[in-house]
Write a protein that holds these residues in place. Structure first.
Motif, PDB file in Angstrom:
ATOM      1  N   PHE A  52       0.829  -1.202   0.000  1.00 40.41           N
ATOM      2  CA  PHE A  52       0.000   0.000   0.000  1.00 40.41           C
ATOM      3  C   PHE A  52       0.864   1.253   0.000  1.00 40.41           C
ATOM      4  CE2 PHE A  52      -2.243   3.308   2.461  1.00 40.41           C
ATOM      5  CZ  PHE A  52      -3.300   3.528   1.585  1.00 40.41           C
ATOM      6  N   ARG A  53       1.905   1.237   0.816  1.00 34.91           N
ATOM      7  CA  ARG A  53       2.801   2.404   0.897  1.00 34.91           C
ATOM      8  C   ARG A  53       3.511   2.635  -0.430  1.00 34.91           C
ATOM      9  NH1 ARG A  53       4.758   6.540   0.788  1.00 34.91           N
ATOM     10  NH2 ARG A  53       6.351   7.433   2.094  1.00 34.91           N
ATOM     11  N   TYR A  54       3.953   1.551  -1.075  1.00 39.87           N
ATOM     12  CA  TYR A  54       4.625   1.690  -2.361  1.00 39.87           C
ATOM     13  C   TYR A  54       3.653   2.156  -3.443  1.00 39.87           C
ATOM     14  CZ  TYR A  54       7.442   0.804  -6.445  1.00 39.87           C
ATOM     15  OH  TYR A  54       8.126   0.961  -7.611  1.00 39.87           O
ATOM     16  N   SER A  55       2.422   1.672  -3.384  1.00 46.38           N
ATOM     17  CA  SER A  55       1.444   2.108  -4.393  1.00 46.38           C
ATOM     18  C   SER A  55       1.153   3.603  -4.258  1.00 46.38           C
ATOM     19  CB  SER A  55       0.158   1.292  -4.295  1.00 46.38           C
ATOM     20  OG  SER A  55      -0.483   1.531  -3.069  1.00 46.38           O
ATOM     21  N   LEU A  56       1.147   4.121  -3.026  1.00 48.47           N
ATOM     22  CA  LEU A  56       0.976   5.564  -2.859  1.00 48.47           C
ATOM     23  C   LEU A  56       2.162   6.318  -3.465  1.00 48.47           C
ATOM     24  CD1 LEU A  56      -0.446   5.929   0.760  1.00 48.47           C
ATOM     25  CD2 LEU A  56      -1.644   6.219  -1.404  1.00 48.47           C
ATOM     26  N   SER A  57       3.359   5.804  -3.278  1.00 57.87           N
ATOM     27  CA  SER A  57       4.536   6.438  -3.881  1.00 57.87           C
ATOM     28  C   SER A  57       4.459   6.375  -5.402  1.00 57.87           C
ATOM     29  CB  SER A  57       5.805   5.751  -3.403  1.00 57.87           C
ATOM     30  OG  SER A  57       5.955   5.880  -2.032  1.00 57.87           O
ATOM     31  N   TYR A  58       3.939   5.281  -5.908  1.00 60.37           N
ATOM     32  CA  TYR A  58       3.830   5.116  -7.353  1.00 60.37           C
ATOM     33  C   TYR A  58       2.791   6.068  -7.938  1.00 60.37           C
ATOM     34  CZ  TYR A  58       3.984   2.633 -11.785  1.00 60.37           C
ATOM     35  OH  TYR A  58       4.153   2.306 -13.099  1.00 60.37           O
ATOM     36  N   LEU A  59       1.681   6.224  -7.233  1.00 56.32           N
ATOM     37  CA  LEU A  59       0.627   7.109  -7.721  1.00 56.32           C
ATOM     38  C   LEU A  59       1.037   8.577  -7.694  1.00 56.32           C
ATOM     39  CD1 LEU A  59      -2.529   5.457  -6.156  1.00 56.32           C
ATOM     40  CD2 LEU A  59      -1.853   5.482  -8.556  1.00 56.32           C
ATOM     41  N   THR A  60       1.916   8.938  -6.786  1.00 51.70           N
ATOM     42  CA  THR A  60       2.375  10.321  -6.705  1.00 51.70           C
ATOM     43  C   THR A  60       3.651  10.545  -7.521  1.00 51.70           C
ATOM     44  OG1 THR A  60       3.614   9.861  -4.687  1.00 51.70           O
ATOM     45  CG2 THR A  60       1.360  10.686  -4.433  1.00 51.70           C
ATOM     46  N   PHE A  61       4.020   9.569  -8.341  1.00 54.69           N
ATOM     47  CA  PHE A  61       5.217   9.642  -9.197  1.00 54.69           C
ATOM     48  C   PHE A  61       6.490   9.890  -8.390  1.00 54.69           C
ATOM     49  CE2 PHE A  61       1.706  11.050 -11.941  1.00 54.69           C
ATOM     50  CZ  PHE A  61       1.735  10.004 -12.848  1.00 54.69           C
ATOM     51  N   PHE A 117       8.354   7.249  -7.050  1.00 57.43           N
ATOM     52  CA  PHE A 117       8.746   5.870  -6.811  1.00 57.43           C
ATOM     53  C   PHE A 117      10.250   5.654  -6.718  1.00 57.43           C
ATOM     54  CE2 PHE A 117       7.000   6.561 -11.019  1.00 57.43           C
ATOM     55  CZ  PHE A 117       8.092   6.400 -11.843  1.00 57.43           C
ATOM     56  N   TYR A 118      11.048   6.697  -6.797  1.00 57.40           N
ATOM     57  CA  TYR A 118      12.487   6.572  -6.567  1.00 57.40           C
ATOM     58  C   TYR A 118      12.903   7.160  -5.223  1.00 57.40           C
ATOM     59  CZ  TYR A 118      13.026   5.177 -11.400  1.00 57.40           C
ATOM     60  OH  TYR A 118      12.942   4.503 -12.583  1.00 57.40           O
ATOM     61  N   SER A 119      11.935   7.509  -4.419  1.00 55.83           N
ATOM     62  CA  SER A 119      12.245   8.088  -3.114  1.00 55.83           C
ATOM     63  C   SER A 119      12.780   7.004  -2.172  1.00 55.83           C
ATOM     64  CB  SER A 119      11.009   8.737  -2.501  1.00 55.83           C
ATOM     65  OG  SER A 119      10.084   7.753  -2.126  1.00 55.83           O
ATOM     66  N   ARG A 120      13.318   7.439  -1.067  1.00 53.55           N
ATOM     67  CA  ARG A 120      13.867   6.501  -0.081  1.00 53.55           C
ATOM     68  C   ARG A 120      12.774   5.628   0.522  1.00 53.55           C
ATOM     69  NH1 ARG A 120      18.519   8.182   3.910  1.00 53.55           N
ATOM     70  NH2 ARG A 120      19.102   9.047   1.911  1.00 53.55           N
ATOM     71  N   TRP A 121      11.605   6.225   0.811  1.00 54.90           N
ATOM     72  CA  TRP A 121      10.499   5.454   1.385  1.00 54.90           C
ATOM     73  C   TRP A 121       9.961   4.421   0.403  1.00 54.90           C
ATOM     74  CZ3 TRP A 121       9.135   4.380   6.002  1.00 54.90           C
ATOM     75  CH2 TRP A 121       9.400   5.242   7.031  1.00 54.90           C
ATOM     76  N   ALA A 122       9.912   4.780  -0.864  1.00 56.83           N
ATOM     77  CA  ALA A 122       9.417   3.837  -1.860  1.00 56.83           C
ATOM     78  C   ALA A 122      10.372   2.648  -1.991  1.00 56.83           C
ATOM     79  CB  ALA A 122       9.249   4.530  -3.208  1.00 56.83           C
ATOM     80  N   ARG A 123      11.665   2.914  -2.011  1.00 57.34           N
ATOM     81  CA  ARG A 123      12.638   1.816  -2.086  1.00 57.34           C
ATOM     82  C   ARG A 123      12.570   0.942  -0.837  1.00 57.34           C
ATOM     83  NH1 ARG A 123      17.782   5.223  -3.770  1.00 57.34           N
ATOM     84  NH2 ARG A 123      17.168   6.004  -1.751  1.00 57.34           N
ATOM     85  N   PHE A 124      12.441   1.583   0.327  1.00 57.41           N
ATOM     86  CA  PHE A 124      12.326   0.820   1.567  1.00 57.41           C
ATOM     87  C   PHE A 124      11.062  -0.042   1.558  1.00 57.41           C
ATOM     88  CE2 PHE A 124      10.580   0.477   5.860  1.00 57.41           C
ATOM     89  CZ  PHE A 124      11.602  -0.232   6.473  1.00 57.41           C
ATOM     90  N   SER A 125       9.945   0.523   1.119  1.00 58.51           N
ATOM     91  CA  SER A 125       8.682  -0.225   1.080  1.00 58.51           C
ATOM     92  C   SER A 125       8.765  -1.390   0.120  1.00 58.51           C
ATOM     93  CB  SER A 125       7.534   0.696   0.674  1.00 58.51           C
ATOM     94  OG  SER A 125       7.349   1.709   1.623  1.00 58.51           O
ATOM     95  N   TYR A 126       9.355  -1.173  -1.037  1.00 66.70           N
ATOM     96  CA  TYR A 126       9.465  -2.242  -2.028  1.00 66.70           C
ATOM     97  C   TYR A 126      10.353  -3.372  -1.510  1.00 66.70           C
ATOM     98  CZ  TYR A 126      10.123  -4.567  -6.486  1.00 66.70           C
ATOM     99  OH  TYR A 126      10.143  -5.497  -7.474  1.00 66.70           O
ATOM    100  N   ARG A 127      11.483  -3.029  -0.951  1.00 64.80           N
ATOM    101  CA  ARG A 127      12.404  -4.054  -0.460  1.00 64.80           C
ATOM    102  C   ARG A 127      11.830  -4.801   0.740  1.00 64.80           C
ATOM    103  NH1 ARG A 127      17.779  -0.329  -1.119  1.00 64.80           N
ATOM    104  NH2 ARG A 127      17.868  -0.500  -3.377  1.00 64.80           N
ATOM    105  N   THR A 128      11.155  -4.087   1.613  1.00 67.27           N
ATOM    106  CA  THR A 128      10.548  -4.729   2.776  1.00 67.27           C
ATOM    107  C   THR A 128       9.416  -5.651   2.344  1.00 67.27           C
ATOM    108  OG1 THR A 128      11.108  -2.799   4.097  1.00 67.27           O
ATOM    109  CG2 THR A 128       9.512  -4.317   5.031  1.00 67.27           C
ATOM    110  N   ALA A 129       8.626  -5.240   1.367  1.00 67.99           N
ATOM    111  CA  ALA A 129       7.559  -6.103   0.855  1.00 67.99           C
ATOM    112  C   ALA A 129       8.144  -7.359   0.222  1.00 67.99           C
ATOM    113  CB  ALA A 129       6.708  -5.348  -0.160  1.00 67.99           C
ATOM    114  N   PHE A 130       9.249  -7.214  -0.480  1.00 70.02           N
ATOM    115  CA  PHE A 130       9.897  -8.370  -1.103  1.00 70.02           C
ATOM    116  C   PHE A 130      10.394  -9.352  -0.047  1.00 70.02           C
ATOM    117  CE2 PHE A 130      13.551 -10.570  -2.874  1.00 70.02           C
ATOM    118  CZ  PHE A 130      13.005 -11.085  -4.037  1.00 70.02           C
TER     119      PHE A 130
END
Length: 103
Positions: free
Chosen positions: A38-47, A49-62
């Protein structure tokens, strides 16, 4: 599934007993996966997706997805071993399991 702790135990001990089960680890992994997706999708929707939080969310989800599938594979392997199945087959049988292929 793990048996529930006795009702005569205090609440803190029952929660500690529950937190030590693989089922609880599976639950926490899935909850983490849903939150991070959910957190990564919010980063994706706001364009963003290269922010630190987006990378952290993606890696943590993985990592959460890999951990939960690892728990499922482990429990399936242990269930076959406890059943006394002679068809264990080692790595080849493990590779044939669909959960291992998802992992």
């Amino acid at each position: 599934m793990a048996p529930p702790p006795p009702a005569s135990m205090p609440l803190t001990q029952r929660l500690m007993h529950l937190a030590q089960t693989l089922q609880f680890g599976w639950f926490v992994g899935h909850l983490t996966l849903i939150f991070c997706a959910f957190r990564y999708s919010l980063s994706y929707l706001t364009f963003n997706f290269y922010s630190r939080w987006a990378r952290f969310s993606y890696r943590t989800a993985f990592v959460a997805a890999a951990a939960t599938y690892g728990i499922v594979v482990y429990k399936a392997y242990r269930a076959r071993a406890r059943a006394g199945s002679r068809q264990q087959g080692g790595a080849l049988a493990l590779a044939g399991d669909e959960n291992v292929q998802y992992l």
